[in-house]
Write a protein that holds these residues in place. Structure first.
Motif, PDB file in Angstrom:
ATOM      1  N   TYR A 194       1.006   4.129  -2.865  1.00 49.43           N
ATOM      2  CA  TYR A 194       0.880   5.543  -2.524  1.00 49.43           C
ATOM      3  C   TYR A 194       2.031   6.345  -3.129  1.00 49.43           C
ATOM      4  O   TYR A 194       1.816   7.437  -3.659  1.00 49.43           O
ATOM      5  N   ALA A 206       0.838  -1.197   0.000  1.00 44.48           N
ATOM      6  CA  ALA A 206       0.000   0.000   0.000  1.00 44.48           C
ATOM      7  C   ALA A 206       0.877   1.254   0.000  1.00 44.48           C
ATOM      8  O   ALA A 206       0.569   2.241  -0.674  1.00 44.48           O
ATOM      9  N   ASP A 226      -6.411   5.787  -5.095  1.00 40.75           N
ATOM     10  CA  ASP A 226      -7.641   5.006  -5.135  1.00 40.75           C
ATOM     11  C   ASP A 226      -7.361   3.522  -4.938  1.00 40.75           C
ATOM     12  O   ASP A 226      -8.116   2.822  -4.252  1.00 40.75           O
ATOM     13  N   ILE A 227      -6.266   3.038  -5.497  1.00 39.23           N
ATOM     14  CA  ILE A 227      -5.876   1.648  -5.299  1.00 39.23           C
ATOM     15  C   ILE A 227      -5.466   1.422  -3.855  1.00 39.23           C
ATOM     16  O   ILE A 227      -5.760   0.373  -3.272  1.00 39.23           O
ATOM     17  N   ALA A 233      -8.317  -1.566   2.619  1.00 40.53           N
ATOM     18  CA  ALA A 233      -9.599  -2.032   3.157  1.00 40.53           C
ATOM     19  C   ALA A 233      -9.788  -3.528   2.949  1.00 40.53           C
ATOM     20  O   ALA A 233     -10.267  -4.236   3.841  1.00 40.53           O
ATOM     21  N   ILE A 234      -9.392  -4.016   1.794  1.00 37.26           N
ATOM     22  CA  ILE A 234      -9.611  -5.429   1.481  1.00 37.26           C
ATOM     23  C   ILE A 234      -8.491  -6.300   2.027  1.00 37.26           C
ATOM     24  O   ILE A 234      -8.735  -7.262   2.758  1.00 37.26           O
ATOM     25  N   TYR A 260      -9.718  -9.306   4.444  1.00 31.96           N
ATOM     26  CA  TYR A 260      -9.004 -10.556   4.193  1.00 31.96           C
ATOM     27  C   TYR A 260      -8.407 -11.116   5.477  1.00 31.96           C
ATOM     28  O   TYR A 260      -8.551 -12.307   5.769  1.00 31.96           O
ATOM     29  N   LEU A 262      -6.607   2.924  -1.134  1.00 32.88           N
ATOM     30  CA  LEU A 262      -7.793   2.840  -0.280  1.00 32.88           C
ATOM     31  C   LEU A 262      -8.482   1.482  -0.404  1.00 32.88           C
ATOM     32  O   LEU A 262      -8.873   0.876   0.598  1.00 32.88           O
ATOM     33  N   ALA A 263      -8.631   0.991  -1.605  1.00 36.01           N
ATOM     34  CA  ALA A 263      -9.268  -0.310  -1.798  1.00 36.01           C
ATOM     35  C   ALA A 263      -8.378  -1.435  -1.282  1.00 36.01           C
ATOM     36  O   ALA A 263      -8.861  -2.373  -0.630  1.00 36.01           O
ATOM     37  N   TYR A 264      -7.079  -1.351  -1.526  1.00 31.80           N
ATOM     38  CA  TYR A 264      -6.148  -2.418  -1.132  1.00 31.80           C
ATOM     39  C   TYR A 264      -6.062  -2.530   0.377  1.00 31.80           C
ATOM     40  O   TYR A 264      -6.054  -3.638   0.918  1.00 31.80           O
TER      41      TYR A 264
END
Length: 84
Positions: free
Chosen positions: A48, A44, A54-55, A61-62, A67, A57-59
């Motif tokens: 950054y 992450a 945007d990637i 969170a998931i 996970y 934030l999704a990465y």
């Protein structure tokens, strides 16, 4: 002079590779999930630095949140240590 963001990028990639290796070779499954989370955080940071918020934030969170929580829940229903 080497720019600071390139040094941080290389260090985060190295940390991610080491954490990935440790997650694969670890026999304690909860420690492996922890190493997987460290690897996700390192990647992450890389995203950054590469200017992909945007990637990131999704990465985060998931990969770190959902996970890891799902794996810890699954491990709680089974054995904690890998049997050879």
């Amino acid at each position: 002079m080497v720019e600071l963001h390139l040094v941080i990028l290389v260090l985060a990639l190295m940390l991610g590779f080491v954490a990935s290796y440790l997650a694969v070779t670890e026999r304690d499954l909860l420690k492996a999930v922890g190493f997987s989370s460290v690897q996700a955080i390192a990647y992450a940071i890389v995203f950054y630095i590469l200017m992909a918020p945007d990637i990131v934030l999704a990465y985060v969170a998931i990969a770190v949140g959902i996970y890891s929580a799902l794996l810890v829940f699954a491990i709680s229903k089974t054995e904690r240590y890998e049997v050879v």
